[in-house]
Design a protein around this motif. Sequence first.
Motif, PDB file in Angstrom:
ATOM      1  N   ASP A   1      37.622  52.905  51.984  1.00 26.72           N
ATOM      2  CA  ASP A   1      38.423  53.804  51.134  1.00 26.72           C
ATOM      3  C   ASP A   1      39.916  53.512  51.246  1.00 26.72           C
ATOM      4  O   ASP A   1      40.666  53.644  50.281  1.00 26.72           O
ATOM      5  CB  ASP A   1      38.157  55.270  51.509  1.00 26.72           C
ATOM      6  CG  ASP A   1      36.751  55.718  51.099  1.00 26.72           C
ATOM      7  OD1 ASP A   1      36.162  55.047  50.232  1.00 26.72           O
ATOM      8  OD2 ASP A   1      36.252  56.704  51.664  1.00 26.72           O
ATOM      9  N   LEU A   2      40.353  53.122  52.445  1.00 34.36           N
ATOM     10  CA  LEU A   2      41.781  52.848  52.660  1.00 34.36           C
ATOM     11  C   LEU A   2      42.179  51.442  52.221  1.00 34.36           C
ATOM     12  O   LEU A   2      43.343  51.172  51.971  1.00 34.36           O
ATOM     13  CB  LEU A   2      42.124  53.022  54.150  1.00 34.36           C
ATOM     14  CG  LEU A   2      41.969  54.439  54.724  1.00 34.36           C
ATOM     15  CD1 LEU A   2      42.104  54.411  56.236  1.00 34.36           C
ATOM     16  CD2 LEU A   2      42.997  55.389  54.125  1.00 34.36           C
ATOM     17  N   ALA A   3      41.207  50.539  52.146  1.00 30.60           N
ATOM     18  CA  ALA A   3      41.510  49.135  51.844  1.00 30.60           C
ATOM     19  C   ALA A   3      42.008  48.970  50.411  1.00 30.60           C
ATOM     20  O   ALA A   3      41.709  49.780  49.537  1.00 30.60           O
ATOM     21  CB  ALA A   3      40.266  48.284  52.061  1.00 30.60           C
ATOM     22  N   THR A   4      42.763  47.879  50.200  1.00 24.89           N
ATOM     23  CA  THR A   4      43.245  47.597  48.843  1.00 24.89           C
ATOM     24  C   THR A   4      42.245  46.727  48.083  1.00 24.89           C
ATOM     25  O   THR A   4      42.405  46.444  46.915  1.00 24.89           O
ATOM     26  CB  THR A   4      44.611  46.885  48.894  1.00 24.89           C
ATOM     27  OG1 THR A   4      44.488  45.744  49.755  1.00 24.89           O
ATOM     28  CG2 THR A   4      45.687  47.797  49.431  1.00 24.89           C
ATOM     29  N   GLY A   5      41.195  46.285  48.780  1.00 24.35           N
ATOM     30  CA  GLY A   5      40.146  45.493  48.130  1.00 24.35           C
ATOM     31  C   GLY A   5      39.075  45.121  49.139  1.00 24.35           C
ATOM     32  O   GLY A   5      39.261  45.294  50.347  1.00 24.35           O
ATOM     33  N   THR A   6      37.933  44.648  48.634  1.00 25.22           N
ATOM     34  CA  THR A   6      36.891  44.154  49.540  1.00 25.22           C
ATOM     35  C   THR A   6      36.386  42.815  49.007  1.00 25.22           C
ATOM     36  O   THR A   6      36.505  42.537  47.813  1.00 25.22           O
ATOM     37  CB  THR A   6      35.690  45.120  49.626  1.00 25.22           C
ATOM     38  OG1 THR A   6      35.177  45.318  48.307  1.00 25.22           O
ATOM     39  CG2 THR A   6      36.048  46.456  50.250  1.00 25.22           C
TER      40      THR A   6
ATOM     41  N   SER B   1      30.913  41.124  54.833  1.00 23.99           N
ATOM     42  CA  SER B   1      31.924  41.814  54.011  1.00 23.99           C
ATOM     43  C   SER B   1      33.223  42.021  54.780  1.00 23.99           C
ATOM     44  O   SER B   1      33.207  42.228  55.998  1.00 23.99           O
ATOM     45  CB  SER B   1      31.393  43.175  53.548  1.00 23.99           C
ATOM     46  OG  SER B   1      30.332  42.994  52.649  1.00 23.99           O
ATOM     47  N   PHE B   2      34.310  41.963  54.056  1.00 21.57           N
ATOM     48  CA  PHE B   2      35.644  42.155  54.636  1.00 21.57           C
ATOM     49  C   PHE B   2      36.396  43.200  53.824  1.00 21.57           C
ATOM     50  O   PHE B   2      36.315  43.199  52.595  1.00 21.57           O
ATOM     51  CB  PHE B   2      36.462  40.850  54.572  1.00 21.57           C
ATOM     52  CG  PHE B   2      35.841  39.684  55.284  1.00 21.57           C
ATOM     53  CD1 PHE B   2      36.209  39.347  56.580  1.00 21.57           C
ATOM     54  CD2 PHE B   2      34.877  38.902  54.650  1.00 21.57           C
ATOM     55  CE1 PHE B   2      35.631  38.269  57.232  1.00 21.57           C
ATOM     56  CE2 PHE B   2      34.288  37.824  55.295  1.00 21.57           C
ATOM     57  CZ  PHE B   2      34.669  37.510  56.595  1.00 21.57           C
ATOM     58  N   ALA B   3      37.118  44.062  54.511  1.00 19.84           N
ATOM     59  CA  ALA B   3      38.037  44.969  53.825  1.00 19.84           C
ATOM     60  C   ALA B   3      39.413  44.292  53.854  1.00 19.84           C
ATOM     61  O   ALA B   3      39.834  43.782  54.893  1.00 19.84           O
ATOM     62  CB  ALA B   3      38.086  46.313  54.533  1.00 19.84           C
ATOM     63  N   ILE B   4      40.086  44.266  52.705  1.00 23.55           N
ATOM     64  CA  ILE B   4      41.386  43.589  52.607  1.00 23.55           C
ATOM     65  C   ILE B   4      42.500  44.640  52.571  1.00 23.55           C
ATOM     66  O   ILE B   4      42.404  45.615  51.828  1.00 23.55           O
ATOM     67  CB  ILE B   4      41.469  42.743  51.313  1.00 23.55           C
ATOM     68  CG1 ILE B   4      40.244  41.822  51.178  1.00 23.55           C
ATOM     69  CG2 ILE B   4      42.754  41.940  51.246  1.00 23.55           C
ATOM     70  CD1 ILE B   4      40.028  41.304  49.769  1.00 23.55           C
ATOM     71  N   PHE B   5      43.511  44.419  53.375  1.00 26.05           N
ATOM     72  CA  PHE B   5      44.688  45.295  53.338  1.00 26.05           C
ATOM     73  C   PHE B   5      45.895  44.448  52.940  1.00 26.05           C
ATOM     74  O   PHE B   5      46.463  43.741  53.779  1.00 26.05           O
ATOM     75  CB  PHE B   5      44.906  45.956  54.707  1.00 26.05           C
ATOM     76  CG  PHE B   5      43.820  46.934  55.080  1.00 26.05           C
ATOM     77  CD1 PHE B   5      43.937  48.283  54.767  1.00 26.05           C
ATOM     78  CD2 PHE B   5      42.664  46.496  55.705  1.00 26.05           C
ATOM     79  CE1 PHE B   5      42.914  49.179  55.082  1.00 26.05           C
ATOM     80  CE2 PHE B   5      41.653  47.388  56.026  1.00 26.05           C
ATOM     81  CZ  PHE B   5      41.776  48.726  55.719  1.00 26.05           C
ATOM     82  N   ASP B   6      46.201  44.459  51.637  1.00 28.69           N
ATOM     83  CA  ASP B   6      47.363  43.727  51.086  1.00 28.69           C
ATOM     84  C   ASP B   6      47.440  42.265  51.511  1.00 28.69           C
ATOM     85  O   ASP B   6      48.527  41.740  51.767  1.00 28.69           O
ATOM     86  CB  ASP B   6      48.672  44.434  51.493  1.00 28.69           C
ATOM     87  CG  ASP B   6      48.743  45.831  50.917  1.00 28.69           C
ATOM     88  OD1 ASP B   6      48.282  45.996  49.776  1.00 28.69           O
ATOM     89  OD2 ASP B   6      49.235  46.744  51.598  1.00 28.69           O
ATOM     90  N   ASP B   7      46.308  41.595  51.626  1.00 31.25           N
ATOM     91  CA  ASP B   7      46.259  40.168  51.947  1.00 31.25           C
ATOM     92  C   ASP B   7      46.870  39.821  53.316  1.00 31.25           C
ATOM     93  O   ASP B   7      47.067  38.672  53.655  1.00 31.25           O
ATOM     94  CB  ASP B   7      46.936  39.328  50.842  1.00 31.25           C
ATOM     95  CG  ASP B   7      46.597  37.852  50.997  1.00 31.25           C
ATOM     96  OD1 ASP B   7      45.462  37.558  51.395  1.00 31.25           O
ATOM     97  OD2 ASP B   7      47.467  37.007  50.749  1.00 31.25           O
ATOM     98  N   THR B   8      47.206  40.832  54.108  1.00 31.18           N
ATOM     99  CA  THR B   8      47.776  40.513  55.428  1.00 31.18           C
ATOM    100  C   THR B   8      46.727  40.742  56.510  1.00 31.18           C
ATOM    101  O   THR B   8      46.690  40.040  57.506  1.00 31.18           O
ATOM    102  CB  THR B   8      48.996  41.416  55.732  1.00 31.18           C
ATOM    103  OG1 THR B   8      48.619  42.777  55.451  1.00 31.18           O
ATOM    104  CG2 THR B   8      50.186  41.044  54.879  1.00 31.18           C
ATOM    105  N   LEU B   9      45.867  41.713  56.275  1.00 31.76           N
ATOM    106  CA  LEU B   9      44.907  42.094  57.310  1.00 31.76           C
ATOM    107  C   LEU B   9      43.494  42.103  56.730  1.00 31.76           C
ATOM    108  O   LEU B   9      43.271  42.585  55.625  1.00 31.76           O
ATOM    109  CB  LEU B   9      45.269  43.503  57.817  1.00 31.76           C
ATOM    110  CG  LEU B   9      44.509  44.035  59.018  1.00 31.76           C
ATOM    111  CD1 LEU B   9      44.831  43.218  60.261  1.00 31.76           C
ATOM    112  CD2 LEU B   9      44.866  45.498  59.252  1.00 31.76           C
ATOM    113  N   LEU B  10      42.573  41.530  57.480  1.00 36.30           N
ATOM    114  CA  LEU B  10      41.166  41.536  57.062  1.00 36.30           C
ATOM    115  C   LEU B  10      40.339  42.222  58.142  1.00 36.30           C
ATOM    116  O   LEU B  10      40.497  41.918  59.324  1.00 36.30           O
ATOM    117  CB  LEU B  10      40.657  40.104  56.896  1.00 36.30           C
ATOM    118  CG  LEU B  10      41.208  39.287  55.726  1.00 36.30           C
ATOM    119  CD1 LEU B  10      40.784  37.842  55.852  1.00 36.30           C
ATOM    120  CD2 LEU B  10      40.725  39.844  54.403  1.00 36.30           C
TER     121      LEU B  10
END
Length: 237
Positions: free
Chosen positions: A177-182, A158-167
């Motif tokens: 909870d902070l991620a914009t998607g998983t 599993s990966f937490a996505i932060f605005d498609d810039t950071l995984l």
Amino acid sequence: GSITTADGSALVKLGNTTVICGVKAELAAPAVDSANKGYIVPNVELPSLCAERFRSGPPGEEAQAASQFIADVIENSQMIVKEDLCIANGKLAWVLYCDIICLDYDGNLLDASVFALLAALKNVQLPLVTINEETGLSEVNLKQKNPLIIRKHPVATSFAIFDDTLLIVDPTAEEEDLATGTVTIVTDEEGRLCSVHKPGGSPLTGAKLQDCITRAITRHKEVKKLIDKVIKSITPK
């Protein structure tokens, strides 16, 4: 082999997230439309003791979604072929109840659940069952036990996505909870894709997704090595 009353079990810790899986095997008549198949019934439980966010009572949305995800992984990866669970065509088959219970929740439930399921299934020993020709009744030989036939070894990453810039791989509850998607990628030992689970959230470019898949394949090798090592250590010489 952490639950002595189960037919197979495993305890998995990923950081603080702790998940235990117990497999109980029962005999049942196969369904009419699939007379040569057994059943696999996965169930993920998130009791109120594992985190403050969960309440006791009927399974919540997250537990139901996780159970469905596990069912899809079993189906898509063909880790166990249901025909292998059939004892006598149209008469008798095995039902595997796979209960996955989260004891401590700190994110990345799906990875831990898939690991626990795979390790528990590899730990299962089923007694030899035959049907007596004369009486038509099943006879169970507890002295002769055989392991399950595991055809594929799916592993989730599993990966937490932060605005498609950071995984971030293997996210904690706070990071989720902070991620914009998983996104959760499931691969087998041949590097084939079994499942991509992305419940909403921010979009992911093709290049980033490919990067996730490559990392998932690498992680599969590490996890498989670990599971094999543990199973070898508990196998009676």
